[in-house]
Design a protein around this motif. Structure first.
Motif, PDB file in Angstrom:
ATOM      1  N   GLY A  66      10.117 -27.636 -11.211  1.00 13.39           N
ATOM      2  CA  GLY A  66      10.675 -27.854 -12.547  1.00 13.39           C
ATOM      3  C   GLY A  66      10.493 -29.298 -12.960  1.00 13.39           C
ATOM      4  O   GLY A  66      10.783 -30.218 -12.202  1.00 13.39           O
ATOM      5  N   GLY A  67       9.979 -29.506 -14.183  1.00 13.05           N
ATOM      6  CA  GLY A  67       9.696 -30.863 -14.660  1.00 13.05           C
ATOM      7  C   GLY A  67      10.545 -31.266 -15.841  1.00 13.05           C
ATOM      8  O   GLY A  67      10.108 -31.985 -16.726  1.00 13.05           O
ATOM      9  N   GLY A 102      14.017 -32.611 -12.619  1.00  9.67           N
ATOM     10  CA  GLY A 102      12.816 -32.691 -11.791  1.00  9.67           C
ATOM     11  C   GLY A 102      12.173 -34.072 -11.846  1.00  9.67           C
ATOM     12  O   GLY A 102      11.759 -34.630 -10.828  1.00  9.67           O
ATOM     13  N   ASP A 138       5.655 -25.272 -18.090  1.00  5.06           N
ATOM     14  CA  ASP A 138       5.322 -25.563 -19.491  1.00  5.06           C
ATOM     15  C   ASP A 138       4.103 -26.486 -19.558  1.00  5.06           C
ATOM     16  O   ASP A 138       3.648 -27.006 -18.554  1.00  5.06           O
ATOM     17  N   GLY A 194      11.262 -30.401 -20.126  1.00  4.60           N
ATOM     18  CA  GLY A 194      12.195 -29.276 -20.128  1.00  4.60           C
ATOM     19  C   GLY A 194      12.808 -29.041 -21.489  1.00  4.60           C
ATOM     20  O   GLY A 194      12.171 -29.238 -22.533  1.00  4.60           O
ATOM     21  N   LEU A 206      14.817 -30.693 -23.140  1.00  2.00           N
ATOM     22  CA  LEU A 206      15.005 -31.870 -23.999  1.00  2.00           C
ATOM     23  C   LEU A 206      14.000 -31.920 -25.139  1.00  2.00           C
ATOM     24  O   LEU A 206      14.292 -32.444 -26.208  1.00  2.00           O
ATOM     25  N   MET A 258       3.377 -22.237 -12.737  1.00  2.00           N
ATOM     26  CA  MET A 258       4.610 -21.461 -12.534  1.00  2.00           C
ATOM     27  C   MET A 258       4.800 -21.255 -11.037  1.00  2.00           C
ATOM     28  O   MET A 258       3.931 -20.697 -10.378  1.00  2.00           O
ATOM     29  N   ALA A 314      14.749 -27.613  -9.385  1.00  2.00           N
ATOM     30  CA  ALA A 314      15.174 -28.220 -10.662  1.00  2.00           C
ATOM     31  C   ALA A 314      14.731 -27.323 -11.813  1.00  2.00           C
ATOM     32  O   ALA A 314      14.118 -27.774 -12.773  1.00  2.00           O
ATOM     33  N   GLU A 343      19.730 -18.917 -21.207  1.00  2.00           N
ATOM     34  CA  GLU A 343      20.864 -18.509 -22.028  1.00  2.00           C
ATOM     35  C   GLU A 343      21.243 -17.064 -21.786  1.00  2.00           C
ATOM     36  O   GLU A 343      20.386 -16.232 -21.538  1.00  2.00           O
ATOM     37  N   ILE A 390      25.285 -26.102 -28.274  1.00  2.00           N
ATOM     38  CA  ILE A 390      23.969 -25.704 -28.790  1.00  2.00           C
ATOM     39  C   ILE A 390      24.126 -24.939 -30.101  1.00  2.00           C
ATOM     40  O   ILE A 390      23.385 -25.154 -31.057  1.00  2.00           O
ATOM     41  N   ALA A 399      19.246 -29.774  -8.106  1.00  2.00           N
ATOM     42  CA  ALA A 399      19.879 -30.725  -9.031  1.00  2.00           C
ATOM     43  C   ALA A 399      19.699 -30.278 -10.471  1.00  2.00           C
ATOM     44  O   ALA A 399      18.737 -29.576 -10.802  1.00  2.00           O
ATOM     45  N   GLY A 400      20.616 -30.702 -11.320  1.00  2.00           N
ATOM     46  CA  GLY A 400      20.531 -30.377 -12.741  1.00  2.00           C
ATOM     47  C   GLY A 400      21.161 -29.024 -13.027  1.00  2.00           C
ATOM     48  O   GLY A 400      22.010 -28.544 -12.273  1.00  2.00           O
ATOM     49  N   HIS A 402      25.343 -28.562 -16.871  1.00  2.00           N
ATOM     50  CA  HIS A 402      25.825 -29.888 -17.262  1.00  2.00           C
ATOM     51  C   HIS A 402      25.929 -29.975 -18.778  1.00  2.00           C
ATOM     52  O   HIS A 402      25.152 -29.341 -19.482  1.00  2.00           O
TER      53      HIS A 402
HETATM   54  C1  LIG Z   1      18.736 -24.017 -25.026  1.00  2.00           C
HETATM   55  C2  LIG Z   1      19.417 -25.229 -24.486  1.00  2.00           C
HETATM   56  C3  LIG Z   1      19.757 -26.278 -25.343  1.00  2.00           C
HETATM   57  C4  LIG Z   1      20.402 -27.406 -24.862  1.00  2.00           C
HETATM   58  N1  LIG Z   1      20.777 -28.365 -25.737  1.00  2.00           N
HETATM   59  C5  LIG Z   1      21.422 -29.457 -25.264  1.00  2.00           C
HETATM   60  C6  LIG Z   1      21.849 -30.459 -26.141  1.00  2.00           C
HETATM   61  O1  LIG Z   1      21.683 -30.315 -27.342  1.00  2.00           O
HETATM   62  N2  LIG Z   1      22.448 -31.582 -25.640  1.00  2.00           N
HETATM   63  C7  LIG Z   1      22.653 -31.755 -24.284  1.00  2.00           C
HETATM   64  O2  LIG Z   1      23.163 -32.798 -23.851  1.00  2.00           O
HETATM   65  N3  LIG Z   1      22.281 -30.789 -23.442  1.00  2.00           N
HETATM   66  C8  LIG Z   1      21.690 -29.657 -23.900  1.00  2.00           C
HETATM   67  N4  LIG Z   1      21.343 -28.680 -23.042  1.00  2.00           N
HETATM   68  C9  LIG Z   1      21.622 -28.915 -21.648  1.00  2.00           C
HETATM   69  C10 LIG Z   1      20.338 -29.457 -21.036  1.00  2.00           C
HETATM   70  O3  LIG Z   1      19.671 -28.354 -20.519  1.00  2.00           O
HETATM   71  C11 LIG Z   1      20.549 -30.443 -19.916  1.00  2.00           C
HETATM   72  O4  LIG Z   1      21.159 -31.589 -20.420  1.00  2.00           O
HETATM   73  C12 LIG Z   1      19.247 -30.857 -19.220  1.00  2.00           C
HETATM   74  O5  LIG Z   1      18.137 -30.716 -20.051  1.00  2.00           O
HETATM   75  C13 LIG Z   1      19.058 -30.056 -17.988  1.00  2.00           C
HETATM   76  O6  LIG Z   1      17.967 -30.570 -17.262  1.00  2.00           O
HETATM   77  P1  LIG Z   1      17.265 -29.746 -16.134  1.00  2.00           P
HETATM   78  O7  LIG Z   1      16.110 -30.550 -15.707  1.00  2.00           O
HETATM   79  O8  LIG Z   1      18.269 -29.332 -15.123  1.00  2.00           O
HETATM   80  O9  LIG Z   1      16.799 -28.405 -16.845  1.00  2.00           O
HETATM   81  P2  LIG Z   1      15.624 -28.089 -17.987  1.00  2.00           P
HETATM   82  O10 LIG Z   1      15.614 -29.175 -18.967  1.00  2.00           O
HETATM   83  O11 LIG Z   1      15.940 -26.743 -18.393  1.00  2.00           O
HETATM   84  O12 LIG Z   1      14.323 -28.170 -17.112  1.00  2.00           O
HETATM   85  C14 LIG Z   1      13.936 -27.184 -16.188  1.00  2.00           C
HETATM   86  C15 LIG Z   1      12.437 -27.135 -16.137  1.00  2.00           C
HETATM   87  O13 LIG Z   1      12.021 -26.305 -15.062  1.00  2.00           O
HETATM   88  C16 LIG Z   1      10.917 -25.529 -15.485  1.00  2.00           C
HETATM   89  N5  LIG Z   1      10.857 -24.331 -14.630  1.00  2.00           N
HETATM   90  C17 LIG Z   1      11.794 -23.366 -14.464  1.00  2.00           C
HETATM   91  N6  LIG Z   1      11.396 -22.425 -13.581  1.00  2.00           N
HETATM   92  C18 LIG Z   1      10.164 -22.815 -13.154  1.00  2.00           C
HETATM   93  C19 LIG Z   1       9.207 -22.257 -12.241  1.00  2.00           C
HETATM   94  N7  LIG Z   1       9.463 -21.126 -11.578  1.00  2.00           N
HETATM   95  N8  LIG Z   1       8.053 -22.924 -12.038  1.00  2.00           N
HETATM   96  C20 LIG Z   1       7.780 -24.093 -12.700  1.00  2.00           C
HETATM   97  N9  LIG Z   1       8.640 -24.652 -13.586  1.00  2.00           N
HETATM   98  C21 LIG Z   1       9.822 -24.031 -13.808  1.00  2.00           C
HETATM   99  C22 LIG Z   1      11.205 -25.236 -16.933  1.00  2.00           C
HETATM  100  O14 LIG Z   1      10.036 -24.925 -17.644  1.00  2.00           O
HETATM  101  C23 LIG Z   1      11.822 -26.563 -17.408  1.00  2.00           C
HETATM  102  O15 LIG Z   1      10.866 -27.448 -17.897  1.00  2.00           O
HETATM  103  C24 LIG Z   1      20.698 -27.522 -23.487  1.00  2.00           C
HETATM  104  C25 LIG Z   1      20.345 -26.468 -22.623  1.00  2.00           C
HETATM  105  C26 LIG Z   1      19.726 -25.330 -23.102  1.00  2.00           C
HETATM  106  C27 LIG Z   1      19.380 -24.213 -22.149  1.00  2.00           C
END
Ligand SMILES: Cc1cc2nc3c(=O)[nH]c(=O)nc-3n(C[C@H](O)[C@H](O)[C@H](O)COP(=O)(O)OP(=O)(O)OC[C@H]3O[C@@H](n4cnc5c(N)ncnc54)[C@H](O)[C@@H]3O)c2cc1C
Ligand code: SF4
Lengths: 409, 116
Positions: A9-10, A14, A34, A39, A41, A84, A114, A119, A164, A292-293, A299
């Motif tokens: 996950g990036g 990540g 992707d 992600g 963001l 993926m 990560a 949803e 959201i 993490a995350g 979070h």
């Molecule tokens: C729809 C939505 C809207 C949000 N809006 C807000 C907001 O407005 N403000 C706020 O503070 N927080 C918001 N959040 C919370 C936000 O997700 C977190 O703050 C933060 O982006 C989480 O980071 P993360 O890296 O854990 O997850 P993500 O940002 O979700 O990153 C995970 C990454 O892992 C990749 N991935 C997943 N599975 C695989 C796989 N099998 N192989 C390869 N890659 C993979 C995904 O493509 C993605 O790029 C929102 C969350 C969601 C779901």
């Protein structure tokens, strides 16, 4: 191929984990399904990110770009985008599929999960009625509008008042959509007050608490939704049913960690967070696999995601090099008023450890207490605690005994 | 003449419901639990400002996200949004590029925050 650390996950988690591991001299690989890093963001174009981490207020894409730039300039990090991950084993063999690199298999000294969260959908909340076009999860609508540049409809209703959903009420208003109503099942919103004021009140968008949707109507396109007040049992009261005409319905009814990838590989899960059980270093029950995350727990602030991922990435580097060591384990337990904590295990030793937690309801004028071995190791009076805001307390590791209990008094 | 406004203080999760009243140029805030609520209330009453984040079209038919470089008067949000509908981001615009300087005389610039 061998890498010291493989990151799945990036998104912000990540990227921060990869950077922390690389800083410790590790070879790191990041898999992102992707086209680009960042992600979720990348679709959050509103501001309010980075106040803690960068000490300035950024939009989502700006926050992501700062990390992506650092990743690009880190010589020890290899990124596979559009890759993926299909499987990860307890022995840390990671297999990914990419349209241009084919099947990629990597052996890793340590792995950081990560994958973020996804949803809840209409299926997950058992919406009754037809399935016309025009019903989206808030995040899907956010992506369609902000990244793909589509318009979603003319008149909208939003179910759920999490951040959201609130952010999307303003976003759609800006795009010329008339947001007629927000419905919230609970007597309060889990969203930030700032978003209630600046996304709803600013545009005179009404919100009804203690209300939910009873059914939807429309043959091809959504035409009307029916809603009603809920009773103490959280069931709709039929005699209070009303309707509103709209062609768009957004569902903002919660997020769940995206853990399908690790199903069945023996990682112990926590039913309260829907993520893995994790220790102080965010190591799961399978040694060498860290998380993490949002994949670990949902979070609200990306700043916390980055901080947590740095901790995990740095510990994963230590594990890969065989130098991750710690004192005796101390289980973290939840007491009155506390829904869950992360981590669920801390270690005795020197220095401090941060324990994050959420309450199980809104509390005013409470003392937050942490006890270990019959002694109070943390105590602080708080004017308000709400489930929508993750709390953090700092514990002195030298004061830890067999277990640590958090509770409100 | 007295003028009044009701809102919620957003400075902490308490979210105190506050009422701001102006009588002959003197402000009074009620409902706040602390001093921060008073400062916030008077600011919201006299000169509410917001940072505007939105989209502009790009040359290749996609969208780029933009923001105002600083908060602008709340009652100008929709004028600014109308203006954004008329501009197109040039090819290869990058984060930080200024598309409009001093938008509608607010002293704030329209800055690119992301895009494709
Ligand atoms: C729809 C939505 C809207 C949000 N809006 C807000 C907001 O407005 N403000 C706020 O503070 N927080 C918001 N959040 C919370 C936000 O997700 C977190 O703050 C933060 O982006 C989480 O980071 P993360 O890296 O854990 O997850 P993500 O940002 O979700 O990153 C995970 C990454 O892992 C990749 N991935 C997943 N599975 C695989 C796989 N099998 N192989 C390869 N890659 C993979 C995904 O493509 C993605 O790029 C929102 C969350 C969601 C779901
Ligand atoms: S008035 Fe004080 S206590 Fe009340 S919401 Fe504002 S900052 Fe919080």
């Amino acid at each position: 191929m061998y890498f010291n650390v493989a990151v799945i996950g990036g998104g912000p988690a990540g990227m921060a984990a990869a950077l922390a591991a690389e800083k410790k001299g590790c070879s790191v690989v990041v898999f992102e399904r992707d086209k680009r890093l960042g992600g979720i963001l990348n679709q959050c174009i509103h501001n309010g990110f980075g106040l803690h981490y960068f000490k300035e207020e950024l939009t989502g894409p700006e926050y992501a770009a700062r990390f992506a730039e650092r990743v690009k300039n880190a010589p020890g990090i290899t990124v596979y985008d559009e890759a993926m991950v299909l499987s990860v084993t307890p022995e840390r063999t990671v297999t990914a599929l990419s349209p241009y690199a084919g099947l990629i298999t990597v052996e890793a000294g340590a792995t950081v999960l990560a994958m973020g969260c996804r949803e809840r959908t209409a299926g997950a909340i058992a919406l009754t009625g037809t399935r016309p076009v025009g019903i989206y999860t808030a995040g899907t609508a956010q992506r369609l509008i902000n990244v793909d540049g589509y318009s979603v409809g003319k008149e909208a209703v939003i179910l759920g008042s999490g951040d959201i959903g609130l952010i999307m009420a303003r976003r759609m208003t800006f795009e010329g959509v008339r947001v007629k109503l927000v419905l919230e099942l609970m007597p309060y919103s889990s969203g930030l007050k700032r978003n209630i004021v600046q996304c709803l009140d600013d545009f005179e968008i009404p919100i009804l608490y203690g209300h939910t949707i009873t059914r939807v109507e429309g043959a091809e396109r959504l035409r009307r939704i029916y809603y009603a007040e809920v009773g103490e049992d959280i069931r709709p009261k039929p005699e209070t049913e009303k309707y509103v005409d709209c062609d768009t319905l957004l569902l903002s009814v919660g997020l769940i960690p995206e853990n399908d990838l690790i199903n069945g590989i023996g990682i112990k899960m926590n039913p309260l967070t829907s993520g893995a059980v994790a220790d102080e270093y965010r190591q799961t029950s399978v040694p060498g696999i860290f998380a993490a995350g949002n994949v670990l727990h949902v979070h609200d602030l990306v700043d916390n995601v980055s901080a947590e991922a740095e901790l995990a990435g740095s510990a994963a580097a230590d594990y890969a090099k065989g130098v991750l060591s710690h004192g005796e384990a101390c289980a973290v337990k939840v007491g009155a008023g506390v829904r869950y904590t992360v981590p669920q295990t801390v270690y005795r030793g020197t220095g401090k450890v941060d324990v994050y937690f959420r309450t199980d309801g809104v509390y005013k004028n409470k003392t937050l207490k942490a006890e270990s071995g019959g002694e109070t190791v943390f105590s602080k009076h708080r004017l308000i605690l709400t489930p929508g805001e993750m709390e953090r307390i700092e514990i002195d590791k030298s004061k830890l005994k067999d277990s640590l209990t958090l509770r409100l008094e | 003449m007295a003028k009044a406004m009701e809102t919620i203080c957003i400075m902490c999760p308490m979210g105190c419901p506050i009422t701001v009243t102006e009588t002959d140029g003197v402000f009074s805030v009620k409902g706040n639990s602390c001093k921060r609520g008073e400062v916030y209330g008077i600011g919201e009453f006299t000169a509410p400002v917001r940072t505007v984040t939105a989209l502009v079209r790009t040359k290749n038919g996609g969208v780029a996200s933009v923001k105002t470089s600083s908060p602008v008067p709340k009652d100008m949000i929709f004028d600014i949004l109308d203006g954004l509908k008329k501009i197109t981001a040039p090819k290869n615009s990058r984060i930080g590029d200024v598309l409009v300087k001093n938008v509608l005389g607010t002293g704030s610039d329209i800055v690119v925050t992301g895009g494709n």
